[in-house]
Motif scaffolding. Structure first.
Motif, short mmCIF file in Angstrom:
data_model
loop_
_atom_site.label_atom_id
_atom_site.label_comp_id
_atom_site.label_asym_id
_atom_site.label_seq_id
_atom_site.Cartn_x
_atom_site.Cartn_y
_atom_site.Cartn_z
N GLY A 33 51.06 56.96 38.10
CA GLY A 33 51.26 55.61 37.58
C GLY A 33 51.38 54.60 38.71
N GLY A 34 52.10 54.96 39.77
CA GLY A 34 52.21 54.07 40.92
C GLY A 34 50.87 53.83 41.58
N ARG A 35 50.09 54.89 41.69
CA ARG A 35 48.76 54.75 42.28
C ARG A 35 47.88 53.86 41.42
NH1 ARG A 35 46.38 60.27 43.59
NH2 ARG A 35 46.54 60.45 41.34
N MET A 36 47.97 54.03 40.11
CA MET A 36 47.17 53.22 39.20
C MET A 36 47.57 51.74 39.30
SD MET A 36 46.45 53.84 35.16
CE MET A 36 48.15 53.65 34.70
N ARG A 41 46.43 46.22 41.18
CA ARG A 41 46.85 45.06 41.96
C ARG A 41 45.81 44.72 43.03
NH1 ARG A 41 51.29 46.49 45.42
NH2 ARG A 41 52.03 47.49 43.53
N THR A 42 45.28 45.75 43.69
CA THR A 42 44.25 45.54 44.71
C THR A 42 42.99 44.97 44.09
OG1 THR A 42 45.14 47.38 45.98
CG2 THR A 42 42.92 46.67 46.52
N ALA A 43 42.58 45.49 42.95
CA ALA A 43 41.38 44.98 42.28
C ALA A 43 41.58 43.53 41.85
CB ALA A 43 41.04 45.84 41.07
N ARG A 44 42.77 43.21 41.35
CA ARG A 44 43.05 41.84 40.93
C ARG A 44 43.01 40.89 42.13
NH1 ARG A 44 48.08 42.38 38.92
NH2 ARG A 44 47.22 43.60 37.22
N ARG A 45 43.59 41.31 43.25
CA ARG A 45 43.57 40.46 44.45
C ARG A 45 42.14 40.27 44.97
NH1 ARG A 45 48.84 42.71 47.74
NH2 ARG A 45 50.38 41.74 46.38
N LEU A 46 41.34 41.33 44.94
CA LEU A 46 39.95 41.21 45.37
C LEU A 46 39.16 40.27 44.47
CD1 LEU A 46 39.07 44.85 46.44
CD2 LEU A 46 39.29 42.84 47.91
N MET A 47 39.42 40.33 43.18
CA MET A 47 38.72 39.42 42.25
C MET A 47 39.11 37.97 42.51
SD MET A 47 36.63 41.19 40.58
CE MET A 47 36.16 40.22 39.18
N TRP A 48 40.40 37.70 42.75
CA TRP A 48 40.81 36.34 43.07
C TRP A 48 40.20 35.86 44.39
CZ3 TRP A 48 42.38 32.81 39.97
CH2 TRP A 48 43.12 33.13 38.84
N LEU A 49 40.15 36.75 45.37
CA LEU A 49 39.53 36.41 46.65
C LEU A 49 38.05 36.10 46.47
CD1 LEU A 49 39.88 36.19 49.74
CD2 LEU A 49 39.26 38.60 49.86
#
Length: 82
Positions: A33-36, A41-49
């Protein structure tokens, strides 16, 4: 099967005792769950970037190309010496 019978069957299923969960399964689930969550979070940050980079690129292009300005006419020669 009518509605009261279905509700009674569902109640019986929900009131059954929950089988015990092995302790090693809990640790594995927490780790996954932590890994997911980190991946999301990483995918969301990349999309905002990516959205920010596309916006900046569009603004720079719009300021340099100025697509809202009508290009000068090149078919008619300029009027000189009236």
């Amino acid at each position: 099967m009518n509605r009261p019978d279905r509700e009674a069957v569902v109640r019986r299923i929900m009131e059954r005792a929950v089988p015990p969960v092995p302790p090693e399964l809990y640790a594995d689930v927490v780790r996954r769950g932590g890994r997911m969550l980190r991946r999301r979070r990483t995918a969301r940050r990349l999309m905002w970037l990516l959205l920010f980079a596309v916006t900046v690129a569009f603004v720079v292009w719009a300021l340099t190309a100025r697509p809202w300005v009508e290009p000068p006419s090149e078919t008619t020669p300029p009027l000189t010496d009236w």
